[in-house]
Design a protein around this motif. Structure first.
Motif, PDB file in Angstrom:
ATOM      1  N   ALA A 260       0.822  -1.205   0.000  1.00  0.00           N
ATOM      2  CA  ALA A 260       0.000   0.000   0.000  1.00  0.00           C
ATOM      3  C   ALA A 260       0.859   1.260   0.000  1.00  0.00           C
ATOM      4  O   ALA A 260       0.526   2.251  -0.660  1.00  0.00           O
ATOM      5  N   ALA A 261       1.972   1.258   0.736  1.00  0.00           N
ATOM      6  CA  ALA A 261       2.850   2.433   0.778  1.00  0.00           C
ATOM      7  C   ALA A 261       3.436   2.731  -0.597  1.00  0.00           C
ATOM      8  O   ALA A 261       3.582   3.899  -0.984  1.00  0.00           O
ATOM      9  N   LYS A 262       3.759   1.672  -1.336  1.00  0.00           N
ATOM     10  CA  LYS A 262       4.308   1.868  -2.677  1.00  0.00           C
ATOM     11  C   LYS A 262       3.260   2.473  -3.607  1.00  0.00           C
ATOM     12  O   LYS A 262       3.574   3.338  -4.439  1.00  0.00           O
ATOM     13  N   PHE A 263       2.021   2.033  -3.467  1.00  0.00           N
ATOM     14  CA  PHE A 263       0.954   2.611  -4.296  1.00  0.00           C
ATOM     15  C   PHE A 263       0.822   4.103  -4.019  1.00  0.00           C
ATOM     16  O   PHE A 263       0.708   4.912  -4.955  1.00  0.00           O
ATOM     17  N   LYS A 264       0.841   4.482  -2.761  1.00  0.00           N
ATOM     18  CA  LYS A 264       0.717   5.899  -2.412  1.00  0.00           C
ATOM     19  C   LYS A 264       1.840   6.705  -3.048  1.00  0.00           C
ATOM     20  O   LYS A 264       1.606   7.768  -3.638  1.00  0.00           O
ATOM     21  N   GLU A 265       3.054   6.199  -2.954  1.00  0.00           N
ATOM     22  CA  GLU A 265       4.202   6.904  -3.527  1.00  0.00           C
ATOM     23  C   GLU A 265       4.059   7.063  -5.038  1.00  0.00           C
ATOM     24  O   GLU A 265       4.227   8.162  -5.589  1.00  0.00           O
ATOM     25  N   VAL A 266       3.720   5.977  -5.714  1.00  0.00           N
ATOM     26  CA  VAL A 266       3.678   6.002  -7.182  1.00  0.00           C
ATOM     27  C   VAL A 266       2.524   6.853  -7.687  1.00  0.00           C
ATOM     28  O   VAL A 266       2.691   7.683  -8.594  1.00  0.00           O
ATOM     29  N   VAL A 267       1.335   6.678  -7.132  1.00  0.00           N
ATOM     30  CA  VAL A 267       0.163   7.380  -7.664  1.00  0.00           C
ATOM     31  C   VAL A 267       0.247   8.882  -7.407  1.00  0.00           C
ATOM     32  O   VAL A 267      -0.155   9.696  -8.251  1.00  0.00           O
ATOM     33  N   GLU A 268       0.797   9.266  -6.261  1.00  0.00           N
ATOM     34  CA  GLU A 268       0.929  10.695  -5.984  1.00  0.00           C
ATOM     35  C   GLU A 268       1.968  11.337  -6.894  1.00  0.00           C
ATOM     36  O   GLU A 268       1.776  12.446  -7.399  1.00  0.00           O
ATOM     37  N   ASN A 269       3.079  10.638  -7.123  1.00  0.00           N
ATOM     38  CA  ASN A 269       4.105  11.163  -8.030  1.00  0.00           C
ATOM     39  C   ASN A 269       3.570  11.278  -9.451  1.00  0.00           C
ATOM     40  O   ASN A 269       3.836  12.255 -10.159  1.00  0.00           O
ATOM     41  N   ARG A 270       2.797  10.270  -9.861  1.00  0.00           N
ATOM     42  CA  ARG A 270       2.247  10.276 -11.213  1.00  0.00           C
ATOM     43  C   ARG A 270       1.232  11.410 -11.398  1.00  0.00           C
ATOM     44  O   ARG A 270       1.256  12.129 -12.407  1.00  0.00           O
ATOM     45  N   ALA A 271       0.362  11.585 -10.431  1.00  0.00           N
ATOM     46  CA  ALA A 271      -0.646  12.646 -10.524  1.00  0.00           C
ATOM     47  C   ALA A 271       0.011  14.019 -10.555  1.00  0.00           C
ATOM     48  O   ALA A 271      -0.412  14.915 -11.306  1.00  0.00           O
ATOM     49  N   GLU A 272       1.061  14.192  -9.758  1.00  0.00           N
ATOM     50  CA  GLU A 272       1.768  15.471  -9.732  1.00  0.00           C
ATOM     51  C   GLU A 272       2.485  15.725 -11.054  1.00  0.00           C
ATOM     52  O   GLU A 272       2.480  16.845 -11.583  1.00  0.00           O
ATOM     53  N   GLU A 273       3.083  14.693 -11.604  1.00  0.00           N
ATOM     54  CA  GLU A 273       3.795  14.809 -12.873  1.00  0.00           C
ATOM     55  C   GLU A 273       2.851  15.211 -14.009  1.00  0.00           C
ATOM     56  O   GLU A 273       3.200  16.017 -14.880  1.00  0.00           O
ATOM     57  N   LEU A 274       1.639  14.673 -14.007  1.00  0.00           N
ATOM     58  CA  LEU A 274       0.705  14.921 -15.098  1.00  0.00           C
ATOM     59  C   LEU A 274       0.098  16.322 -15.051  1.00  0.00           C
ATOM     60  O   LEU A 274      -0.518  16.754 -16.032  1.00  0.00           O
ATOM     61  N   LYS A 275       0.275  17.031 -13.943  1.00  0.00           N
ATOM     62  CA  LYS A 275      -0.269  18.384 -13.868  1.00  0.00           C
ATOM     63  C   LYS A 275       0.408  19.309 -14.871  1.00  0.00           C
ATOM     64  O   LYS A 275      -0.184  20.288 -15.319  1.00  0.00           O
ATOM     65  N   THR A 276       1.649  19.006 -15.241  1.00  0.00           N
ATOM     66  CA  THR A 276       2.387  19.881 -16.149  1.00  0.00           C
ATOM     67  C   THR A 276       2.168  19.539 -17.616  1.00  0.00           C
ATOM     68  O   THR A 276       2.484  20.331 -18.495  1.00  0.00           O
TER      69      THR A 276
END
Length: 755
Positions: free
Chosen positions: A682-698
């Motif tokens: 679960a911790a890995k999912f949180k790390e990956v999904v948050e990084n991905r969502a932040e990256e896609l903002k640009t």
């Protein structure tokens, strides 16, 4: 190139036949590869070198491609090398179009489509890659005469598209062991270079080790080989292929030329062809001792054909009467009869009881492994046969207490305490609840420990009831819980011990699942695998009671799922714990088919330890930006998802306002990957999904995850819109003067209080 006419019949469902010899396995696939192809289950059986015969694959669906790629990924973790032979044109299309379709495997041969316009006929012609390497690189297969009319047939395909993958493959030649297997077991043509005899020799203080690889013919260098031989000499024949009459005669001359007073010959891993041609008075000369040889067997249940390794010392009392010992099928544990010819069996009467010392045999194993291991410490090639030693007693563990103990369980496991083996009148082993018959030989320790006596009383009270309560196998004393695992009797002591230990640990996992009181966790996790577990065990019990011939298939299903659960416990437990205390009680019994072993293992686990494990698996990780909560993969889920050992399970999702509101990312969904990155927990999912969502903002794009929910595999996601920064509006004031003229004043609209 050999010819095979194209069949126009529609492809049937997939059939897989299997041929095994030592560490080489060939799987022949016939029919259609679709979503029903359970590749990861098939991969569980793979070891050593895998040869995939794909000449009769008529079709592969989109879902089949997905399953196939998962299969290849799983195989690459277990096989030393992978070879593809007789690839059909449809399979070659997939090599060209699908990334990693073949993994690290090499194509040895393929069917090329040819056409004769005069006969209006299409054919396939088998092309050997090593022989036609230059032609493939030039993308120009030659015309060949039509076998019907004699006019030229031409290669009927776009060469640039057809040879896309083959042009990236380096020139490859199968090693001697694989070449011999292809020629002898599959009647497959290989190059002369691969069949030419090669000799490797190693001399140490313990003796001399010689390995022969290739065909035994008139060119056998008997004089050079015999020159200077002294002391104990072990000859490894595992990679010897065909033995012709000249080769057998030359071998006999070699044996006679070795001075008996200065050297003694021991033969190991003799191939069936060598046995038939050289296990005679001339080839053994009354002085050669055979330590091991391979004998062909075929399973009547799963149709697996295998060459079993026979230890002469262990089975000499049977072999001396020119009869075959009995072996369990390596795939389904059914007793498999030998399919050796009468000539083969007659040769066994010429054997003498081997007297090789333990030190010599250990030297032989070490020398074989060293010669087979490539420079640089790479994995040993196909024919390296190794036997894993039992785990050392008292050794501490690095991962969770489960990790060290479960490491020894990754062998062919058993259902353990729940069912035993019985022997019917036809001598075929059937899964049963209790053993029948047999003469008691020994036990250890003696007298029986009290915990075993108490356990037997509980078991006796449940006799005849296959659905024994889990509580019957758990004892509690103070702050300690004791998990008892039992193995049904097997001819191999180490296997029986491993199965009992596996049964005990599976009880621990089951106990943890039933101890959790949180209803949300129980409804999203336990309900998923308990339903599947109950169904599988119920099917097995029904098959046993009906005796409808399906026992073996149901039995294998239970074994495999339980084995996966144990592996998941090993791979997902991430905390340091103390090794649990272990007590063992073992019995040895004698039945008419030989010695059998039964093990009982009791693990002592502190309640605090179990509480810590439960906390690890039930603690939720909240991902606020996604408005969901997840927990780590629980080992019991292997009953439902045996192909996965990690992931994160959704236990709460805001379906009203969260970003996943329009997707079926519901409670209980297992998330396997996110942004193509494997999700460990679960911790890995949180790390990956948050990084991905932040990256896609640009730049904008989609958050995408691969999920499983029951039998459904889905790729879920939601769109992230690109965040556009506001444009700065600038106004110029200069008494009505045009912008840029002297005296103009510049204001930022955001700082102008009048705007």
């Amino acid at each position: 190139m050999a010819v095979d006419n194209v069949s126009s019949a529609a492809g049937a469902k997939l059939k897989i036949s299997k041929i095994v010899e030592g560490e080489i396995m060939c799987l022949r696939l016939i029919g259609t590869i679709d979503e029903d192809f359970n590749g990861e289950e098939v991969a569980e059986q793979v070891r050593g070198t895998l040869i995939l015969d794909l000449g009769e694959v008529r079709r592969i669906s989109s879902f089949g491609i997905r399953e196939w790629v998962d299969f290849i990924r799983a195989v690459e973790k277990k096989a030393h090398s992978i070879y593809y032979i007789e690839c059909s044109p449809k399979i070659l299309d997939q090599f060209n179009m699908v990334a990693n379709f073949g993994g690290s495997g090499k194509i040895l041969s393929f069917y090329a489509p040819y056409r004769c316009d005069y006969c209006d006929d299409d054919r396939r012609r088998l092309v050997q890659v090593d022989e036609s390497y230059e032609l493939i690189q030039n993308m120009s297969l030659p015309d060949v005469p039509c076998e019907s009319c004699g006019n030229p047939e031409y290669f009927d395909e776009d060469p640039e598209a057809f040879f896309t993958h083959l042009q990236t493959q380096e020139q490859v030649e199968a090693d001697a062991a694989v070449a011999n297997f292809l020629a002898d077991k599959l009647d497959y043509r290989v190059s002369d270079a691969a069949r030419r005899l090669r000799v490797d020799k190693m001399v140490e203080r313990e003796g001399t080790f010689i390995r022969l690889a290739g065909d035994l013919d008139i060119n056998f260098p008997r004089e050079k080989l015999a020159e200077g031989l002294e002391g104990d000499v072990v000859v490894d024949l595992s990679a010897v292929g065909r033995v012709d009459e000249d080769g057998a005669r030359e071998w006999g001359e070699f044996v006679r030329s070795v001075p008996e007073e200065t050297a003694k010959l021991y033969l190991r891993d003799c191939q069936p062809g060598f046995v038939e041609k050289a296990f005679n008075q001339e080839g053994l000369a009354g002085k050669v001792e055979v330590v091991t040889f391979f004998m062909p067997f075929k399973c009547p249940s799963c149709a697996t054909t295998a060459a079993q390794r026979v230890e002469v010392a262990e089975h000499f009392d049977v072999l001396k009467f020119a009869t075959s010992p009995e072996f369990e099928c390596t795939e389904c544990q059914t007793i498999a009869p030998s399919i050796a010819s009468e000539e083969f069996l007659a040769c066994l009467g010429n054997l003498i009881r081997p007297s090789a010392s333990k030190e010599l045999l250990e030297f032989s194993d070490a020398a074989s492994e060293k010669l087979l291991k490539p420079a640089g410490g790479a994995a040993a090639p196909a024919m390296a046969i190794s036997v894993a030693p039992p785990p050392a007693a008292g050794k501490t563990m690095g991962l969770a207490f489960i990790a060290a103990m479960l490491g020894s369980l990754l062998v062919v496991g058993g259902i353990g305490f729940l069912f035993y083996r019985q022997y019917q009148q036809d001598k075929k082993p059937k899964p049963a609840i209790f053993d029948e018959g047999g003469r008691f030989k020994s036990e250890s320790p003696h007298p029986k420990p009290q915990w075993f006596v108490d356990f037997q009383k509980k078991l006796k009270g449940a006799k005849g009831n296959a659905a024994l309560a889990d509580a019957a196998y758990i004892q509690q004393v103070g702050s300690q819980l004791f998990f008892i695992g039992y193995s049904y009797s097997t001819p191999r002591k180490t296997e029986s011990e491993a199965r009992a230990r596996e049964a005990a640990f599976s009880m621990l996992v089951q106990h943890m699942a039933l101890s959790v009181k949180d209803e949300t966790w129980r409804s999203t996790v336990v309900s998923q695998f308990q339903e599947e577990r109950s169904k599988i065990l119920t099917n097995l019990r029904a098959a046993i009671q009906k005796k409808d011939g399906l026992e073996t298939r149901k039995w294998r299903d239970v074994l495999w799922k339980r084995r996966q659960m144990v592996e998941k416990a090993l791979k997902t437990t991430a905390k340091e714990f103390t090794k649990p205390a272990e007590e063992i009680y073992v019995q040895q019994v004698e039945i008419k088919d030989g010695t059998r072993w039964r093990f009982w293992i009791r693990l002592a686990v502190n309640k605090e330890l179990i509480a810590a494990l439960i906390k690890q698996y039930t603690s939720a990780v909240e991902v606020e930006s996604q408005k969901i909560k997840l927990i780590d993969y629980f080992p019991g889920l292997a009953w439902r998802y045996p192909e996965h050992y990690q992931g994160a399970v959704v236990i709460e999702a805001d379906k009203q306002t969260g970003p996943w509101k329009d997707t079926p990312l519901n409670m209980g969904t297992l998330v396997v990957t996110c942004a193509e990155i494997p999700i460990k927990d679960a911790a890995k999912f949180k790390e990956v999904v948050e990084n991905r969502a932040e990256e896609l903002k640009t730049k904008g794009g989609k958050v995408s995850c691969r999920t499983k929910a029951g039998a459904d595999v889905k790729r879920l996601g939601y769109q992230v819109a690109k965040v556009v920064a506001p444009m700065r509006r600038v106004i110029y004031r200069g008494n009505g003067m045009p912008s840029g003229m002297a005296g103009a004043m510049q204001f930022n609209v955001w700082d102008d209080p009048t705007q």
